[in-house]
Design an enzyme around this catalytic site. Structure first.
Site, PDB file in Angstrom:
ATOM      1  CB  THR A   1       8.782 -10.658 -13.057  1.00  0.00           C
ATOM      2  OG1 THR A   1       7.367 -10.892 -12.920  1.00  0.00           O
ATOM      3  CG2 THR A   1       9.534 -11.845 -12.489  1.00  0.00           C
TER       4      THR A   1
ATOM      5  CE  LYS B   1       4.030  -0.142 -11.726  1.00  0.00           C
ATOM      6  NZ  LYS B   1       5.368  -0.431 -11.178  1.00  0.00           N
TER       7      LYS B   1
ATOM      8  CD  GLU C   1       2.948   0.225   1.008  1.00  0.00           C
ATOM      9  OE1 GLU C   1       2.675   1.177   0.232  1.00  0.00           O
ATOM     10  OE2 GLU C   1       2.295  -0.043   2.022  1.00  0.00           O
TER      11      GLU C   1
ATOM     12  CB  VAL D   1       1.514   3.034  -5.204  1.00  0.00           C
ATOM     13  CG1 VAL D   1       1.423   4.559  -5.275  1.00  0.00           C
ATOM     14  CG2 VAL D   1       0.422   2.398  -6.049  1.00  0.00           C
TER      15      VAL D   1
ATOM     16  CG  LEU E   1       7.830   6.527  -0.631  1.00  0.00           C
ATOM     17  CD1 LEU E   1       7.259   7.632  -1.513  1.00  0.00           C
ATOM     18  CD2 LEU E   1       8.522   7.124   0.583  1.00  0.00           C
TER      19      LEU E   1
ATOM     20  N   GLY F   1      18.405   2.439 -13.252  1.00  0.00           N
ATOM     21  CA  GLY F   1      17.403   1.541 -12.702  1.00  0.00           C
ATOM     22  C   GLY F   1      16.116   2.198 -12.266  1.00  0.00           C
TER      23      GLY F   1
ATOM     24  CG  ASP G   1       4.756   2.615 -13.786  1.00  0.00           C
ATOM     25  OD1 ASP G   1       4.570   1.427 -13.484  1.00  0.00           O
ATOM     26  OD2 ASP G   1       5.350   3.421 -13.048  1.00  0.00           O
TER      27      ASP G   1
ATOM     28  CE  LYS H   1       4.386   3.431  -9.945  1.00  0.00           C
ATOM     29  NZ  LYS H   1       5.617   4.239  -9.918  1.00  0.00           N
TER      30      LYS H   1
ATOM     31  N   GLY I   1      13.970   2.957  -7.731  1.00  0.00           N
ATOM     32  CA  GLY I   1      15.299   2.442  -7.434  1.00  0.00           C
ATOM     33  C   GLY I   1      15.221   1.049  -6.843  1.00  0.00           C
TER      34      GLY I   1
END
Length: 815
Positions: free
Chosen positions: A555, A579, A606, A609, A613, A664, A678, A682, A797
């Site tokens: 969420t 986050k 993970e 951010v 990746l 998305g 956001d 990060k 995504g």
């Protein structure tokens, strides 16, 4: 000669008795058979209840007697053909009349003496064995009934009589050496004193009867037929992965039986152990299954640990104080008090300093033991040489058992490490000099988790089961579940991880299945679930207390993020793409990190951010290896990169944002992305993971949105403001284009300071050709000072975010 024993569950009713007959008939002609039977299932309990009510002059005992009468008479009528019933019914009624008289006697005198109670209880086996023998005969078996009271002779310690083996062995040898019948049916549990009074052999008495006879006649084998397929590596009711142990030594069987393996009672082994007679545990209802063979230790076991068992309802009794050190006789007095009180000690541990003695006893004896020990050491306690005895209740003993454990190093370490990783607190430890048993006292509430953890560690070829609790099943959550379903086989075979989803929740419904939710129809199951509530969800996760538990937050909720501490405090790992927690106040971030370390529960984020990746993991490895981060430059918003890569002088800015949300790439509220919040979160997370104590307020933000857009309260209002200010966004684009630059929203960190903002990126910059929804991070460190370490790839995504969560699940599994 073979001796077969059938327990109460095997002879519970007529249909089960027919199965017993098939087993006995199938062995006809092989050897003579002695068939020892228990009372019909539940009858002994009814006899005890009837005797207890009669002793209290409660006329309810007559109703219980009527139940017993109907049970036996109906069984006769169901088993025997009508022409053969008369003799059997007459005998059974005579025996029942005698039983009724005994109960009436208890009612009249208002008590049941031990002698009277033994007489009453003996009728369960006396009746069942006679009925079964008559049924065998009616079915064509060459059979006879033999009353065990003429074979097994004991003292008059009623309730748990001691066998006179010299007399008993002579009687058994004489009778079975001359009897000509193929099958002799004998009641278990029941014996007689030398004076002819009925006695009973106590707990496990029917097994004991069978073993006594087997030992006396040097039987080729003792077969114990029950309702399970042998002795298991652990209790199969608590450990689904438990399996039957095909071969086990006498000593291992006794250890496992002592520690709660109900299929066998330890004294049963003694008469056959001395003669080396093998014991087979078989399943009456699955006679084709191999079961367990108990025999002399051949040291051929491939596993050092043969089984894991436990004893519930344990209390710890501790006596300690400086007055114990160097004083002889303390231990003798302590154990003497317990012995005088008829209190059995299940476990003993004493510190080498002699400062304390700790014993495990049955919880039912706790108050009696506490009072007795305090009274015995009243003087020492009053003079402060000893502390009053301390007691702890609601405990259990778990034990690893195996003859070959002594020749394998490190088993204790593996045991305690596995338990520690799952936050199973150990209150006391004991290990015998034979090293056949390692025992530990734990909280009763942790038994199931402990057994499953140890079984996984020692029996499941190192396949680790992960129990997943998923909050949020939207775009990312749905992709995550698809990936788990697709990769389950690979994870088990290649990574030795068995991933099981135990709970799912969205904002409306939640669904739990301790045995694992089917991911083929999870949507339908979730709709059938109960009303979702975040606190109820947490309590269910905590109360299940499953090993290797992982809470997954898909969420963007601050309410959900606020629950992480509770999970970590209960040794439940947290994996999240949310986050909010990691970018919350530094004090809270530090607390979560500390709880993770303290309770050995991974806290992994993970995907906070760069989605899938490996940005945070790379950064952690740099810091852990001693490198120092001096500078970070990054494009950290896949959604903003998508927006500015697709925004030009032909497509209005608001339409590009709508496209990004539809595909998305943005949060449900795109203002979170476009306002820079956001990205601020990060870069804050990266700065913190680099070792810097920053808060969100320390990050400079240069907004590109009009103030009116930033002040909107709803998503619709936000889009309306973007349409209204199209000219503003067109100007931003034209300004960058006139310089031959591209627009990128860049986060930077240097010299302990962080900032985010829209920048003009020239053609020679690494960020210029960043396409689509890609992210890029440049780490300038002491080792990577001239050429930065670069991490680049899709940063938004549902699929890639789900894969990042999946990767964290695997990390947690390997923790």
């Amino acid at each position: 000669m073979k001796v077969l024993k059938f327990g109460g569950s095997s002879v519970a009713d007529a249909e089960r008795i027919k199965s017993v007959k098939d087993i006995v008939a199938g062995k006809a002609g092989e050897n003579k058979q002695v068939v020892v039977v228990s009372a019909f299932g539940g009858v002994t309990d009814l006899l005890l209840q009837a005797a207890e009510k009669a002793s209290r002059r409660d006329e309810e005992y007559t109703r219980l007697f009527t139940q017993l009468e109907e049970r036996h008479l109906n069984t006769v009528q169901q088993l025997l053909p009508i022409a053969s019933q008369s003799k059997t019914l007459s005998h059974v009624k005579r025996e029942l009349n005698t039983l009724e008289t005994l109960l009436e006697g208890a009612f009249l005198i208002g008590e049941t003496t031990p002698k009277l109670l033994d007489s009453i209880l003996s009728y369960g086996e006396l009746l069942s064995s006679y009925i079964i023998s008559q049924y065998f005969g009616a079915e064509g078996l060459d059979t006879i009934h033999k009353d065990s009271r003429s074979l097994v002779i004991t003292d008059e310690r009623y309730g748990c009589a001691t066998v006179d083996f010299t007399t008993t062995n002579t009687l058994c040898e004489t009778y079975f050496g001359t009897v000509t019948y193929d099958v002799v049916v004998v009641p278990g549990f029941v014996a007689a004193s030398a004076a002819g009074n009925s006695t009973t052999l106590g707990r496990g008495g029917s097994d004991y009867t069978a073993a006594i006879i087997a030992g006396a006649v040097n039987a080729s084998v003792l077969e114990i037929w029950t309702d399970v397929s042998g002795m298991y590596t652990a209790n199969p009711k608590l450990v689904k992965q438990a399996f039957t142990i095909p071969d086990i030594s006498y000593e291992e069987a006794m250890e496992l039986s002592h520690f709660g393996a109900k299929v066998l009672y330890p004294p049963t082994i003694q008469p056959v152990l001395l003669k080396g007679i093998p014991v087979h545990i078989r399943n009456t209802f699955k006679p084709d299954q191999q079961g367990t063979s108990i025999r002399k230790n051949t040291n051929g076991a491939t596993r050092p640990v043969r089984g894991i068992s436990h004893v519930d309802h344990i209390a710890l009794l501790s006596l300690e104080g400086s007055g114990m050190v160097g004083i002889s006789g303390i231990s003798k007095r302590f154990f003497g008090v317990l012995s005088d009180g008829d209190i059995n000690v299940a476990l003993i541990t004493q510190a080498s300093s002699e400062h304390s003695i700790c014993v495990g006893i049955a919880q039912s004896d706790m108050e009696k033991a506490e009072k007795a020990v305090n009274e015995a050491f009243e003087y020492e306690i009053a003079s402060r040489k000893l502390n009053p005895v301390s007691v702890e209740s609601d405990l259990a003993i778990i034990a690893l058992v195996g003859d070959n454990m002594k020749s394998h190093q490190g088993l204790s370490g593996k045991m305690f490490s596995a338990l520690g990783q799952n936050n199973v607190n150990i209150r006391a430890i004991a290990q015998g000099a034979s090293e056949r048993n390692i025992s530990a006292v734990i909280n009763k509430a942790d038994v199931k988790k402990a057994l499953n953890t140890l079984h996984e560690r020692f029996f499941e070829d190192h396949v680790k089961q992960l129990n997943i609790f998923v909050m949020g099943v939207g775009n990312v959550g749905e992709k995550f579940l698809q990936q788990i379903e697709r990769q389950k086989k690979y994870l088990r075979e290649k990574l030795k991880l068995n991933v099981r989803v135990v709970a799912l929740s969205n904002s409306r419904r939640m669904y739990f299945d301790e045995n694992g939710i089917s991911l083929k129809n999870w949507k339908e199951l979730l709709e059938q679930g109960e009303t979702a509530h975040i606190d109820t969800f947490f309590e269910k996760v905590r109360s299940l207390n499953l090993r290797n538990s992982i809470f997954v937050d898909n969420t963007a909720s601050d309410v959900v993020a606020a629950t992480y501490a509770g999970y970590l405090e209960n040794s439940i790992a947290v994996v999240t793409c949310n986050k909010i927690a990691s970018s919350s106040g530094y004090e809270n971030y530090s607390l979560l990190k500390e709880l993770s370390r303290k309770y050995n529960a991974p806290f992994l984020f993970e995907t906070n951010v760069g989605a899938g990746l490996p940005i945070i993991d790379t950064l952690k490895n740099l810091v852990a290896s001693g490198d120092k981060v001096n500078k970070i430059q990054a494009v950290l918003s896949g959604s903003l990169n998508f927006v500015f890569n697709n925004f030009d002088d032909k497509t209005p800015f608001d339409e590009v944002v709508r496209q990004a949300q539809a595909e998305g790439y943005t949060e449900p509220d795109p203002k979170i992305d476009l306002s820079g919040i956001d990205v601020m979160r990060k870069i804050l997370i990266l700065a913190r993971e680099s070792g810097y104590a920053l808060d969100i307020e320390d990050i400079a933000n240069e907004p590109f949105l009009p103030e009116e857009s930033l002040d909107t309260g709803t998503v619709d209002d936000f889009y309306a403001s973007l349409v209204k200010h199209r000219t503003h966004f067109e100007h931003i684009y034209q300004e960058a284009a006139s310089k031959g630059c591209r627009l990128k929203y860049v986060a930077g960190f240097e010299d302990g300071k962080a900032s985010v903002g829209l920048q003009h990126i020239p053609k020679d910059h690494p960020f210029y050709n960043l396409e689509g929804k890609d992210n890029i991070v440049l780490f300038f460190t002491e080792r990577y000072s001239d050429q930065p370490l670069l991490v680049k790839g899709a940063g938004a995504g549902a699929d890639v975010t789900a894969s990042g969560i999946f990767a964290d699940i695997i990390r947690a599994g390997n923790f």
